[in-house]
Design a protein around this motif. Structure first.
Motif, short mmCIF file in Angstrom:
data_model
loop_
_atom_site.label_atom_id
_atom_site.label_comp_id
_atom_site.label_asym_id
_atom_site.label_seq_id
_atom_site.Cartn_x
_atom_site.Cartn_y
_atom_site.Cartn_z
N SER A 125 7.15 9.40 -2.22
CA SER A 125 5.78 9.52 -1.73
C SER A 125 5.60 10.86 -1.03
N GLY A 126 4.44 11.47 -1.22
CA GLY A 126 4.17 12.75 -0.59
C GLY A 126 4.69 13.95 -1.35
N SER B 115 0.83 -1.20 0.00
CA SER B 115 0.00 0.00 0.00
C SER B 115 0.86 1.26 0.00
N ALA B 116 0.35 2.32 -0.62
CA ALA B 116 1.08 3.59 -0.68
C ALA B 116 1.29 4.20 0.69
N VAL B 117 0.49 3.79 1.68
CA VAL B 117 0.58 4.36 3.02
C VAL B 117 1.94 4.07 3.65
N PHE B 118 2.62 2.98 3.25
CA PHE B 118 3.94 2.68 3.79
C PHE B 118 4.90 3.83 3.51
N GLY B 119 4.97 4.24 2.24
CA GLY B 119 5.86 5.32 1.85
C GLY B 119 5.44 6.66 2.42
N GLU B 120 4.13 6.91 2.48
CA GLU B 120 3.63 8.18 3.00
C GLU B 120 3.99 8.34 4.47
N ARG B 121 3.79 7.28 5.25
CA ARG B 121 4.12 7.33 6.68
C ARG B 121 5.63 7.48 6.88
N LYS C 14 4.68 6.90 -7.70
CA LYS C 14 5.48 7.25 -6.54
C LYS C 14 6.08 5.97 -5.94
N GLY C 15 7.29 6.11 -5.40
CA GLY C 15 7.96 4.96 -4.84
C GLY C 15 8.86 4.25 -5.83
N GLU C 16 9.11 4.87 -6.98
CA GLU C 16 9.94 4.27 -8.02
C GLU C 16 11.19 5.12 -8.27
#
Length: 267
Positions: free
Chosen positions: A133-134, A39-45, A118-120
């Motif tokens: 992310s973010g 989930s994208a939340v991993f990178g956002e957090r 995001k995340g790449e």
């Protein structure tokens, strides 16, 4: 969450561009249920935690963090650990692009032929691109041998440059990173616990130590196979909808799957 969104809107209206406003997300799950893997939340957090732990040395803007009660009550790594995951790059600085690529992969970024999400990140020739992310825009680092010559913001969809900047602070995509050193530390702790806990009474005495040990393990669990399925569809759409010839599209799709599956196999 609704109140947090409204608070963010109000603060943006009052302060406009004079401050930096960040909203720390919670996992979005019911208690004791894991978040969706990949989930994208991993990178956002992870990005927000890094911003909390490390002040941007190149910005004088005041930072405001909005944290809901649910997010506030979620256990997180200590700030001292998070600081070790942050990478600071400056124009004119010497650096090893291959070593940085290894670090980014270790920290949860996915190496791809072309950035689309995001995340790449991409490393080709003397250019490294990363989409954190973010962040609204991705970053392009141009280097000459082992020296950074340019750092740019660019739109990942149109590939157009937006702004030249002098520095870049790279945040991790995961809160805790599985490294060889970390794994060895867990194994050492396990052996120590096994030696201490030989009876039920000793188990009751050491329950907190056991709980802390398994908390470390659970925080690092990720299912890479789900990341493959999620990302592959997005990659395919980007390539198929491009203006390139059929042969070029086929080659890019083949390279994409080779990179994804080879990378996951290594992990």
């Amino acid at each position: 969450q609704k109140e947090a969104d409204e608070c963010e809107t109000d603060l943006n209206t009052v302060f406009e561009d004079s401050v930096e406003i960040f909203k720390f997300p919670w996992w979005g799950t019911i208690p004791y249920r894991a978040a969706a893997k990949g989930s994208a939340v991993f990178g956002e957090r992870a990005g927000i935690l890094a911003k909390l732990a490390v002040k941007n040395p190149f910005s004088e803007k005041t930072r405001i963090f909005i944290i809901t009660q649910r997010a506030f009550l979620t256990p997180v790594p200590p700030a001292s650990y998070t600081k070790t995951l942050v990478t600071v790059l400056k124009k004119g600085q010497e650096f090893d692009p291959e070593k940085l690529a290894e670090k980014l992969t270790e920290q949860g970024y996915l190496r791809v032929p072309k950035i689309g999400m995001k995340g790449e990140f991409v490393l080709r020739g003397e250019v490294l691109e990363i989409f954190m992310s973010g962040e609204k825009y991705a970053h392009r680092i141009v280097f000459d041998f082992d020296t950074i010559s340019q750092i740019k913001l660019f739109d990942s969809e149109t590939q157009t440059s937006k702004e030249n900047i002098e520095h870049l602070v790279i945040y991790p995509q995961k809160e805790i990173i599985w490294t060889e050193e970390f794994i060895e530390k867990l194994e050492s702790e396990w052996k120590t616990l096994s030696g201490e806990i030989t009876t039920f009474d000793s188990y009751k005495t050491n329950k907190e130590k056991i709980s802390n040990y398994y908390d470390k393990i659970v925080k690092n669990s990720e299912d890479f196979s789900i990341r493959i399925r999620e990302y592959a569809l997005k990659y395919g759409e980007i390539i198929v909808n491009s203006d390139k010839s059929f042969n070029d599209k086929y080659d890019e799709l083949e390279d994409m799957y080779d990179d994804i599956y080879d990378g996951v196999a290594e992990d």
